[in-house]
Design an enzyme around this catalytic site. Structure first.
Site, short mmCIF file in Angstrom:
data_model
loop_
_atom_site.label_atom_id
_atom_site.label_comp_id
_atom_site.label_asym_id
_atom_site.label_seq_id
_atom_site.Cartn_x
_atom_site.Cartn_y
_atom_site.Cartn_z
N SER A 14 0.85 -1.21 0.00
CA SER A 14 0.00 0.00 0.00
C SER A 14 0.88 1.25 0.00
O SER A 14 1.99 1.23 0.52
CB SER A 14 -0.85 0.03 1.28
OG SER A 14 -0.02 0.35 2.39
N ASP A 15 0.35 2.32 -0.58
CA ASP A 15 1.06 3.58 -0.39
C ASP A 15 0.92 3.91 1.10
O ASP A 15 0.04 3.41 1.79
CB ASP A 15 0.50 4.68 -1.29
CG ASP A 15 1.52 5.80 -1.48
OD1 ASP A 15 1.43 6.51 -2.49
OD2 ASP A 15 2.43 5.92 -0.63
N TRP A 16 1.75 4.78 1.54
CA TRP A 16 1.90 4.98 2.99
C TRP A 16 0.62 5.52 3.63
O TRP A 16 0.13 6.59 3.26
CB TRP A 16 3.10 5.90 3.25
CG TRP A 16 4.39 5.14 3.49
CD1 TRP A 16 5.26 5.30 4.51
CD2 TRP A 16 4.95 4.09 2.68
NE1 TRP A 16 6.34 4.46 4.40
CE2 TRP A 16 6.17 3.68 3.30
CE3 TRP A 16 4.56 3.43 1.51
CZ2 TRP A 16 6.98 2.67 2.78
CZ3 TRP A 16 5.37 2.42 1.01
CH2 TRP A 16 6.56 2.05 1.62
#
Ligand code: GLC
Length: 727
Positions: free
Chosen positions: A216-218
C-alpha cells in the site's frame, strides 16, 4: 537465514508480516538480525543515504533521452547506491502518465505515452536488477493529480484504463520480473486502489500473473481486511493496531488463513530473492562518477529553440540572469526529494573557465538589470524555474507559466539584447509565452546534483543535447483537453486516450512543441528508408542515419501508427530507437514491428487492430520523414461452419463451384420474389450483397427439402475437405 523461508510460522507471526516493521522496512521474523525488506524512496536517489546520497537526473529529464542504454545505466547507478545504503527495495519507479502538465508529481513520472514509459522504465528496472536490488512500481493506478489524492476518484473507461493507464505497469510485470507494486491513494472507478479487487486480484494477479507483493502507499489503507481480501499483501508503514484488527478478523472468519498464507508466501518469496548478501553479489558492478551522471543529464536535455545562439563560443561575453542560476531547482518536491543539497556546482563556475567573460545576476530584479550595459554582452542566459509549491507531491499547478517576475525579466532583457537564451528548470510542460522574445530555449528539466556541469556542457557544446520531448508542450493552457476534468475530487477521464500528442494530432490543435520534438547541434541525414512487410502484422523498418556534423550526438528514430479512423488517435508511438553517432559517422538502423505492437484492448479483450493505416518513420510526432500505407488484416483462419458467410465462399475460387452446386441443388428458388426467377443472383446487386452476407445457416430457410440440415452439413464437410486440402 535459509530456514526462515521454509519454516512453519504461527498465525500470529504471519499476521505480523502483513504490516510494516517501521516506516521503511517489513518482514522481520524473530531471531533474524534485520528486516528482510529494507526500503527507501525514490526514483531520483536513495533517500536512506541522507545528505550523502546523490540526487540523480529526474525521470522527466531522462525520459526525454528515449535511450534504453542510458536508462539501464541510471538504474544500475541507483542500484549501486542502494547497495551502499543497505536498501534492497527501492520505492521506484513511478510510472503514472502525464495526463495533465499541471499534476504535481509529473517530475517523477516519465511521459504522456505509455509505451515510451514502459520501455524506458523497463530498462531502468533492469539496471536496478543488475545490482540485485528490487523495485516497487508505483502508483497503481491512475494517480494523475495531487489534489485530494487521498480520496480522489479517477473515473475511467476500461479500454482506456488498460490501453493507457495500466499499460506501463503491464509491460513491467510481463517483461521485467518486478518484485513489488505500490497501490495508490486514490480511488479508481469508485474503489480505493488499496482494496480494489478488480485492479489487484482480477487484473494484476489474475490476468497478468503478477507473483510479487502489492504494497500500500503509505497510510493509504482505509479498510485493512477488505484490502487483504482484495489483493493487498503488505500494509505500509507499520500500523500498531493492525495486528489486532487482522487477528480479530481471522478469528471471526472474515480473513481466511488461505489469504494470509498467500500474502506471506509472496512476502517470503520476494524477501528471499532480495536478501543477496553483498559478498556473493556481482563484484564487477560499475562504479559511477559524477561525470557519468552529468553526461546522462546533458544528453537528455531538449533543445527547443536555437536561432544561431548555441552552442556558445569561447569568445562570447555572457551574462547569466536569475535566482535559478545561483539557487537552481534540481528536483521536484515531496517524498522523492533528496535533502540537504549543499555542494551544488553552479554554471557560472564552469562557464567562466570556458568563455571570454561570464557575469551573473542572481535575481530577476529589473531595476538592477537596468543598471547594467546589457548590450555589451554577446548573449544573455536567463535561468527559469517554478515555485517550490509547484512540481511537488501534494501540490498541483494552477497555471502553466513560470513566475511573472521571470517572464518580465526575459521580456525586459530582450529589448536590450537580441541574443536571449532561456534555460528551463521544470518537471513538466510549461507555457513558453516568451518564446518569440528569445533566440534559444533549452529544456533542462530537473538535473539533480550535476546541474552546473550538465547545463554548462550543453551550453558550450561539450555535449550535444539529444533529448526529445516525452510530453506535449501546449501553446496555452486552454488547449488541454482535460483542463476542466482535473484537480477535482472526482475526475472523469472523458478524453479517453485523447490527451497529449494523441489529442493534439487528432484534433488538429497545434502545440507549442510536439511530443518527440528536439533540436540538436548535429545534422542527421536519414537515407534509404524501407518498410518491409514480413507477415500479417510484421514489418521490418530499416534506414541509414548519417551524422554530417562535427559534433557527437544521438538521433532518435520514432515509428508511429497513423490512422484516419475518427475513433483512433491520428498518431500512436509504436517503437523508437536512439542511435549514438560520432562526427561523420553513419549507422544502419533496423526497427522491427510485430503483432504485439498492433494489439490493443477493445471492449475489454486484447485484439489485433485491423484496417488501413500508415506506418510513419518520423523525427517527432509531427515530422513525418517517410510513410507507408499498409492494410492490417489478420487472415482469419476460420473454420467453415454454419456461420460462414456465403460471400467468403463464392468469392474464393477454391470454394466457389462447390458452393454454387449446393446452392442450386438445395434451393429451387430464391425467396426474394419471383419463384421462377432464372436470374443469376450475382447479376442483381441487392441479391448479391444479400446472399454474400448471408451465413450458411441462413439459406436453410429457403431449402424446401426435409433433409435440409443434412444437405448443409454435407456442404460444410465437403468445403472443409477442400480447405484442408483433402479433396
Ligand atoms: C508517499 C508516496 C510514495 C512514497 C511513499 C513512501 O506518500 O506517495 O510515492 O514512496 O509515500 O514515502
Amino acid at each position: 537465514m535459509a530456514d526462515i523461508f521454509n519454516k512453519k510460522y504461527s498465525i500470529e507471526e504471519k499476521l505480523k508480516m502483513l504490516t510494516g516493521v517501521d516506516g521503511f522496512a517489513a518482514v522481520h521474523p524473530k531471531d533474524v538480525q534485520e528486516p528482510l525488506l529494507r526500503m527507501s524512496d525514490s526514483p531520483i536517489g536513495v533517500k536512506k543515504g541522507g545528505s550523502k546520497a546523490m540526487c540523480y537526473p529526474n525521470p522527466c529529464l531522462v525520459a526525454s533521452s528515449f535511450d534504453r542504454e542510458l536508462m539501464f545505466q541510471l538504474g544500475k547507478a541507483l542500484g549501486t547506491d542502494c547497495r551502499a545504503y543497505n536498501c534492497n527495495l527501492l520505492l521506484a519507479p513511478a510510472v503514472n502518465l502525464k495526463r495533465s502538465p499541471l499534476a504535481g508529481r509529473n517530475f517523477e513520472y516519465y511521459s504522456e505515452d505509455p509505451y515510451l514509459s514502459g520501455v524506458l522504465v523497463g530498462k531502468f528496472v533492469d539496471g536496478l536488477h543488475s545490482e540485485k536490488v528490487g523495485v516497487c512500481v508505483k502508483h497503481f493506478a491512475c494517480n494523475n493529480q495531487e489534489t485530494a489524492r487521498w480520496v480522489q476518484d479517477s473515473v475511467v473507461d476500461d479500454d482506456t484504463l488498460r490501453n493507457v493507464y495500466l499499460k506501463a505497469f503491464e509491460m513491467l510485470v510481463k517483461n521485467n520480473n518486478i518484485e513489488t507494486i505500490m497501490s495508490s491513494y486514490n480511488q479508481v472507478n469508485g474503489t480505493y486502489a488499496a482494496e480494489n479487487k478488480y485492479l489487484l486480484n482480477d487484473i494484476l494477479k489474475g490476468e497478468w500473473g503478477f507473483d510479487g507483493i502489492v504494497i500500500s502507499d503509505w497510510a493509504s489503507v482505509r479498510n485493512l481486511v477488505n484490502s487483504f481480501n482484495n489483493g493487498l499483501d503488505l500494509e505500509m508503514p507499520n500500523n500498531n493496531n493492525s495486528f489486532q484488527v487482522l487477528k480479530d478478523a481471522y478469528e471471526k472468519g472474515e480473513l481466511s488463513e488461505e489469504t494470509i498464507n498467500e500474502s506471506v508466501r509472496r512476502l517470503l518469496k520476494v524477501s528471499k530473492k532480495l536478501n543477496i548478501t553483498v559478498s556473493n553479489h556481482d563484484s564487477t558492478s560499475k562504479k559511477f562518477n559524477a561525470d557519468d551522471i552529468s553526461k546522462m543529464a546533458s544528453e537528455s536535455m531538449v533543445l527547443l529553440k536555437n536561432e544561431g545562439v548555441l552552442p556558445l563560443s569561447k569568445t562570447d561575453k555572457v551574462l547569466l540572469v536569475g535566482e535559478a542560476a545561483v539557487k537552481p531547482r534540481i528536483q521536484g518536491g515531496g517524498c522523492a526529494e533528496i535533502k540537504d543539497r549543499k555542494f551544488l556546482k553552479l554554471p557560472q563556475k564552469h562557464l567562466k573557465e570556458k568563455l571570454a567573460k561570464c557575469d551573473c545576476i542572481g535575481n530577476y530584479d529589473i531595476l538592477e538589470l537596468g543598471t547594467i550595459d546589457l548590450g555589451s554582452y554577446d548573449k544573455i542566459i536567463v535561468f527559469t524555474c517554478l515555485t517550490r509549491w509547484e512540481d511537488s507531491e501534494a501540490y498541483d499547478r494552477k497555471s502553466l507559466g513560470f513566475p511573472e517576475e521571470q517572464v518580465s525579466a526575459i521580456k525586459y532583457l530582450s529589448k536590450y539584447n537580441d541574443n536571449i537564451i532561456v534555460v528551463l528548470e521544470n518537471g513538466s510542460a510549461v507555457d513558453l509565452n516568451f518564446e518569440k522574445d528569445v533566440k534559444g530555449i533549452l529544456e533542462a528539466y530537473y538535473t539533480g546534483d550535476c546541474f552546473g556541469t550538465a547545463v554548462s556542457d550543453v551550453l558550450t557544446g561539450e555535449i550535444t543535447p539529444s533529448g526529445k520531448l516525452a510530453e506535449t508542450f501546449p501553446e496555452r493552457i486552454e488547449d488541454l483537453p482535460n483542463l476542466y476534468e482535473f484537480g477535482k475530487r472526482t475526475v472523469y477521464y472523458k478524453e479517453g486516450e485523447f490527451f497529449g500528442y494523441r489529442y493534439f494530432s487528432t484534433f488538429n490543435v497545434k502545440p507549442k512543441y510536439e511530443f518527440g520534438f528536439g533540436l540538436t547541434y548535429c545534422n542527421f541525414k536519414w537515407k534509404n528508408i524501407k518498410i518491409d512487410k514480413v507477415s500479417d502484422y510484421g514489418f521490418d523498418i530499416s534506414l541509414d542515419v548519417e551524422n554530417v556534423s562535427n559534433y557527437h550526438g544521438k538521433e532518435v528514430v520514432q515509428i508511429y501508427l497513423k490512422s484516419e479512423n475518427v475513433f483512433e488517435p491520428r498518431k500512436q508511438l509504436l517503437e523508437f530507437d536512439c542511435i549514438r553517432l560520432a562526427p561523420h559517422e553513419e549507422k544502419h538502423v533496423i526497427i522491427k514491428l510485430r503483432p504485439e505492437h498492433f494489439t490493443k484492448y477493445i471492449s475489454g479483450k486484447q485484439r489485433l487492430i485491423s484496417g488501413e493505416y500508415g506506418i510513419v518513420v518520423g523525427r517527432s510526432s509531427e515530422i513525418d520523414e517517410y510513410t507507408k500505407q499498409v492494410v492490417l488484416k489478420k487472415e482469419e483462419d476460420r473454420v467453415i461452419d454454419f456461420d460462414t458467410m456465403l460471400g467468403e465462399l463464392l468469392g474464393n475460387d477454391k470454394f466457389r463451384n462447390v458452393t454454387l452446386k449446393y446452392l442450386r441443388d438445395a434451393i429451387n428458388y430464391w425467396a426474394f420474389g419471383d419463384e421462377n426467377s432464372e436470374e443469376n443472383f450475382e447479376d442483381n446487386g441487392f441479391l448479391k450483397s444479400h446472399v454474400y452476407d448471408m451465413p450458411i445457416r441462413g439459406i436453410a430457410y429457403f431449402v424446401r427439402k426435409d433433409d435440409k440440415m443434412q444437405i448443409l452439413t454435407k456442404m460444410i464437410n465437403e468445403l472443409t475437405e477442400i480447405k484442408e486440402n483433402k479433396k
